[in-house]
Design a protein around this motif. Structure first.
Motif, PDB file in Angstrom:
ATOM      1  N   VAL A 106       0.835  -1.197   0.000  1.00  0.00           N
ATOM      2  CA  VAL A 106       0.000   0.000   0.000  1.00  0.00           C
ATOM      3  C   VAL A 106       0.873   1.251   0.000  1.00  0.00           C
ATOM      4  N   SER A 107       1.887   1.249   0.847  1.00  0.00           N
ATOM      5  CA  SER A 107       2.791   2.399   0.926  1.00  0.00           C
ATOM      6  C   SER A 107       3.573   2.588  -0.367  1.00  0.00           C
TER       7      SER A 107
ATOM      8  N   SER B 201      -0.467   5.786   8.291  1.00  0.00           N
ATOM      9  CA  SER B 201       0.371   6.972   8.117  1.00  0.00           C
ATOM     10  C   SER B 201       1.735   6.628   7.535  1.00  0.00           C
ATOM     11  N   PHE B 202       2.137   5.368   7.617  1.00  0.00           N
ATOM     12  CA  PHE B 202       3.402   4.981   6.999  1.00  0.00           C
ATOM     13  C   PHE B 202       3.359   5.197   5.490  1.00  0.00           C
ATOM     14  N   ALA B 203       2.145   5.144   4.925  1.00  0.00           N
ATOM     15  CA  ALA B 203       2.020   5.434   3.499  1.00  0.00           C
ATOM     16  C   ALA B 203       2.483   6.849   3.184  1.00  0.00           C
ATOM     17  N   GLU B 204       2.224   7.778   4.099  1.00  0.00           N
ATOM     18  CA  GLU B 204       2.698   9.147   3.886  1.00  0.00           C
ATOM     19  C   GLU B 204       4.215   9.240   4.048  1.00  0.00           C
TER      20      GLU B 204
ATOM     21  N   GLY C  56       9.364  15.104   9.514  1.00  0.00           N
ATOM     22  CA  GLY C  56       8.121  15.455  10.178  1.00  0.00           C
ATOM     23  C   GLY C  56       7.074  14.375  10.080  1.00  0.00           C
ATOM     24  N   VAL C  57       6.933  13.764   8.909  1.00  0.00           N
ATOM     25  CA  VAL C  57       5.922  12.723   8.759  1.00  0.00           C
ATOM     26  C   VAL C  57       6.322  11.454   9.508  1.00  0.00           C
ATOM     27  N   VAL C  58       7.616  11.194   9.627  1.00  0.00           N
ATOM     28  CA  VAL C  58       8.083  10.052  10.417  1.00  0.00           C
ATOM     29  C   VAL C  58       7.731  10.247  11.889  1.00  0.00           C
ATOM     30  N   VAL C  59       7.912  11.451  12.393  1.00  0.00           N
ATOM     31  CA  VAL C  59       7.561  11.740  13.788  1.00  0.00           C
ATOM     32  C   VAL C  59       6.073  11.480  14.029  1.00  0.00           C
ATOM     33  N   SER C  60       5.218  11.934  13.128  1.00  0.00           N
ATOM     34  CA  SER C  60       3.787  11.687  13.281  1.00  0.00           C
ATOM     35  C   SER C  60       3.468  10.207  13.232  1.00  0.00           C
ATOM     36  N   CYS C  61       4.117   9.495  12.333  1.00  0.00           N
ATOM     37  CA  CYS C  61       3.883   8.054  12.215  1.00  0.00           C
ATOM     38  C   CYS C  61       4.218   7.334  13.518  1.00  0.00           C
ATOM     39  N   LEU C  62       5.274   7.759  14.181  1.00  0.00           N
ATOM     40  CA  LEU C  62       5.690   7.112  15.424  1.00  0.00           C
ATOM     41  C   LEU C  62       4.787   7.475  16.598  1.00  0.00           C
TER      42      LEU C  62
ATOM     43  N   ASN D   2       4.008  21.007   8.457  1.00  0.00           N
ATOM     44  CA  ASN D   2       3.023  20.615   7.455  1.00  0.00           C
ATOM     45  C   ASN D   2       3.027  19.108   7.233  1.00  0.00           C
ATOM     46  N   ALA D   3       4.211  18.513   7.234  1.00  0.00           N
ATOM     47  CA  ALA D   3       4.301  17.072   7.026  1.00  0.00           C
ATOM     48  C   ALA D   3       3.669  16.299   8.182  1.00  0.00           C
ATOM     49  N   MET D   4       3.794  16.815   9.400  1.00  0.00           N
ATOM     50  CA  MET D   4       3.160  16.150  10.535  1.00  0.00           C
ATOM     51  C   MET D   4       1.642  16.080  10.338  1.00  0.00           C
ATOM     52  N   CYS D   5       1.066  17.136   9.789  1.00  0.00           N
ATOM     53  CA  CYS D   5      -0.375  17.127   9.492  1.00  0.00           C
ATOM     54  C   CYS D   5      -0.692  16.183   8.341  1.00  0.00           C
ATOM     55  N   THR D   6       0.121  16.241   7.311  1.00  0.00           N
ATOM     56  CA  THR D   6      -0.131  15.452   6.111  1.00  0.00           C
ATOM     57  C   THR D   6      -0.149  13.961   6.409  1.00  0.00           C
ATOM     58  N   ALA D   7       0.564  13.531   7.430  1.00  0.00           N
ATOM     59  CA  ALA D   7       0.585  12.112   7.791  1.00  0.00           C
ATOM     60  C   ALA D   7      -0.807  11.584   8.081  1.00  0.00           C
TER      61      ALA D   7
END
Length: 469
Positions: free
Chosen positions: A52-53, A174-177, A326-332, A379-384
C-alpha cells in the motif's frame, strides 16, 4: 488390545507420565501452531503495509521528479509559464478524476481486483514517458498516470484500514505518507544526480518511475480481498475465512461482524449521518496539501529567488528531507498521542512562519530557509493524517468513494497551487504569494479545531456508527 481400566478410570498399562507427556505434546503443538499463525499474520500485515505504501511512494516520486526537469522540458518544448504550470499539475488533475472513480469501482467490485489494475495502468503511462515529444503528449501521459494514482488513494488506504489492527491502524496507514515523502525526496535526489552528473534527457528522468512501479505490481499479486468489504456484500463465510487467516486480534475480527449490507451511493457522503465527516476530511486535506505542493514543487526556484544559491536544488532536497522527518515523527506518535494533537497546533505553526516570510520580504536568506524548514516539518506532521482520517470516519460501503472524493478535493487545491504558483510569484511577488498560502493554513487549522474527531484505538464500526464521533 484395549487398555484395562483401574481405579478412578486410570488405564492400566499406560504410564501416567507418558500420558502427561502426550498431553503436553498436544498443547505444545497447538501453541506452536498458534504462534506460526500469529507470525504469518504479522508478516502479512507488513507485506500489506509495504505494497500500500509503495503506491504512495510512486505518487510522491512522480509528482516530485517533474520539478527537477521542468526547466529543461519548458525550454525544449517552448512552453509558456502557463504551459509549465499545466504540465506540473497534469498528474494532480488526473488524480482529481481517478480518486472518485477508483473509489466507486473499489466499493462496487472489491478492493482486490482494483488494487492491481490501477497499478498496471500506471506502468503503461510511465513507459510512455520515454517517447513523448510534445507538450500535449506529456500532459496526456501524466494525466493518465494521475488517474491511476488517484485510484490508488481510494483503494489502498481503505484496504489498509480494513485489515490493520485498531491499536496500530494509525501507524500502518500513516506509513504510506512516510513512503510518499521518501518518494518525493528520492525524486529530487535522482533528478539532481541524473541532470547534473550525467546530463540525462528529461524523458529518461521522468521514465525512472517505471522500475519501482513494475516491482510493486509483482508484489501485489495474490493479495486477499478485504473481509469488511466481503461482509458488507453478504459474503459472510468468505469474509470470516479471510479474517481468521489474516487478522490477528480477536476484537478486530469480531468488529467485522458488525458490518451491514448496504449499497453505497455518492449521495450518502452528504447525508445527515456523514456530511460532517465528508466536509472535514476534504477541507483538512485541501488546506494541508495546497501550500505544500505549490511551494515544494517549485522549491528550487523559490529558494533561488530568496538568494539561496543559483539553482536552489540542494536546498529543495533539504526542505523535503525535513518534511520526511516530520511525517516520520507523526507516524511514530499517532497511536500514542492521538490524531488531534498532531494536526491542530501544527497548522497554526505553518500559518505563522508563512506570514513571517510574506511580511518580511527583506529577511536574511538564513531566516527564510529556517522558516521554510519549520513549515515543511509542521506541514508534514499534518499530512501524515490526510489518509488516516478518511479510512476511519467513513463506513465500508462508501469508504473508497469518500476517500476518492476527499482526494479529488485535495487535488483541486494542489493543482491550483501548482498551476497558479509560477504566475503568482511572477506577477504578485513572493510576499503576497506566501500570505495567501498562510491564509489557507489558517482555514485548515480552524476547520480541524472544530471538526476533527479523535479516533485513536477505536474500532472502525464504532467510529462510523451514528454518534460514533
Amino acid at each position: 488390545m484395549p487398555a484395562r481400566c483401574g481405579p478412578a478410570g486410570q488405564a492400566v498399562g499406560v504410564h501416567p507420565y507418558r500420558r502427561h507427556e502426550g498431553t503436553k505434546l498436544v498443547v505444545n503443538n497447538a501453541v506452536e501452531s498458534t504462534a506460526r499463525g500469529s507470525a504469518a499474520r504479522r508478516r502479512f500485515l507488513i507485506r500489506l503495509t509495504v505494497v500500500v505504501s509503495g503506491g504512495m511512494f510512486i505518487d510522491g516520486y512522480v509528482l516530485g521528479i517533474v520539478g527537477t526537469v521542468i526547466g529543461a522540458i519548458s525550454t525544449e518544448l517552448d512552453m509558456s509559464v502557463y504551459g509549465e504550470g499545466l504540465v506540473g499539475a497534469s498528474a494532480l488533475i488526473g488524480i482529481f478524476a481517478g480518486g472518485p472513480l477508483g473509489g466507486w469501482l473499489a466499493d462496487k467490485f472489491g478492493r482486490k481486483p482494483m488494487f492491481t489494475i490501477d497499478l498496471g495502468i500506471f506502468v503503461v503511462g510511465s513507459v510512455l514517458q520515454f517517447v513523448v515529444d510534445s507538450s500535449w503528449q506529456l500532459f496526456a501521459v501524466r494525466l493518465l498516470m494521475g488517474v491511476a494514482i488517484g485510484a490508488e488513494y481510494s483503494i489502498g488506504w481503505p484496504l489498509m484500514a480494513e485489515f490493520a489492527p485498531a491499536r496500530l491502524r494509525g501507524r500502518c496507514m500513516s506509513f504510506a505518507e512516510v513512503a510518499w515523502y521518501i518518494g518525493f525526496v528520492m525524486a529530487f535526489v535522482v533528478g539532481y544526480v541524473l541532470t547534473t552528473a550525467h546530463s540525462a534527457d528529461w524523458r529518461v528522468v521522468l521514465g525512472t518511475s517505471t522500475l519501482p512501479a513494475v516491482v510493486l505490481f509483482v508484489g501485489r499479486l495474490g493479495m486477499p480481498e478485504s473481509p469488511r468489504w466481503l461482509m458488507s456484500k453478504g459474503r459472510t463465510e468468505e469474509a470470516e475465512r479471510i479474517a481468521d487467516a489474516w487478522i490477528e486480534d480477536g476484537a478486530d475480527r469480531a468488529d467485522i461482524t458488525g458490518e451491514q449490507q448496504r449499497r453505497g451511493t455518492f449521495g450518502m457522503l452528504f447525508s445527515a449521518r456523514h456530511w460532517r465527516a465528508t466536509a472535514f476530511i476534504s477541507l483538512f486535506w485541501f488546506c494541508t496539501v495546497t501550500p505544500y505542493f505549490a511551494i515544494a514543487t517549485f522549491s528550487a526556484s523559490v529558494l533561488a529567488q530568496y538568494g539561496l544559491g543559483e539553482d536552489g536544488l540542494a536546498g529543495a532536497i533539504g526542505v523535503n528531507g525535513v518534511a520526511l522527518a516530520g511525517v516520520v515523527v507523526s507516524c511514530l506518535l499517532i497511536d500514542r498521542l492521538g490524531r488531534r494533537k498532531l494536526i491542530i497546533p501544527q497548522q497554526w505553526v505553518c500559518a505563522v512562519v508563512l506570514v513571517i516570510i510574506g511580511l518580511w520580504t527583506s529577511a536574511p536568506p538564513l531566516v527564510v530557509l529556517s522558516c521554510f524548514l519549520v513549515f515543511a516539518f509542521a506541514n508534514a506532521m499534518c499530512t501524515a493524517l490526510t489518509g488516516v482520517y478518511p479510512g476511519e470516519v467513513l463506513p465500508t460501503e462508501i469508504r473508497g468513494l469518500g476517500t476518492g472524493f476527499a482526494t479529488a478535493v485535495s487535488r483541486v487545491g494542489a493543482a491550483l497551487g501548482t498551476f497558479l504558483f509560477p504566475w503568482s510569484m511572477t506577477d504578485l511577488g513572493a510576499g503576497p504569494t506566501m500570505l495567501v498560502a498562510a491564509a489557507v493554513c489558517v482555514v485548515g487549522a480552524a476547520v480541524s479545531q472544530v471538526m476533527a474527531p479523535e479516533t485513536v484505538g477505536r474500532a472502525l464500526h464504532e467510529i462510523s456508527a451514528p454518534g460514533g464521533r
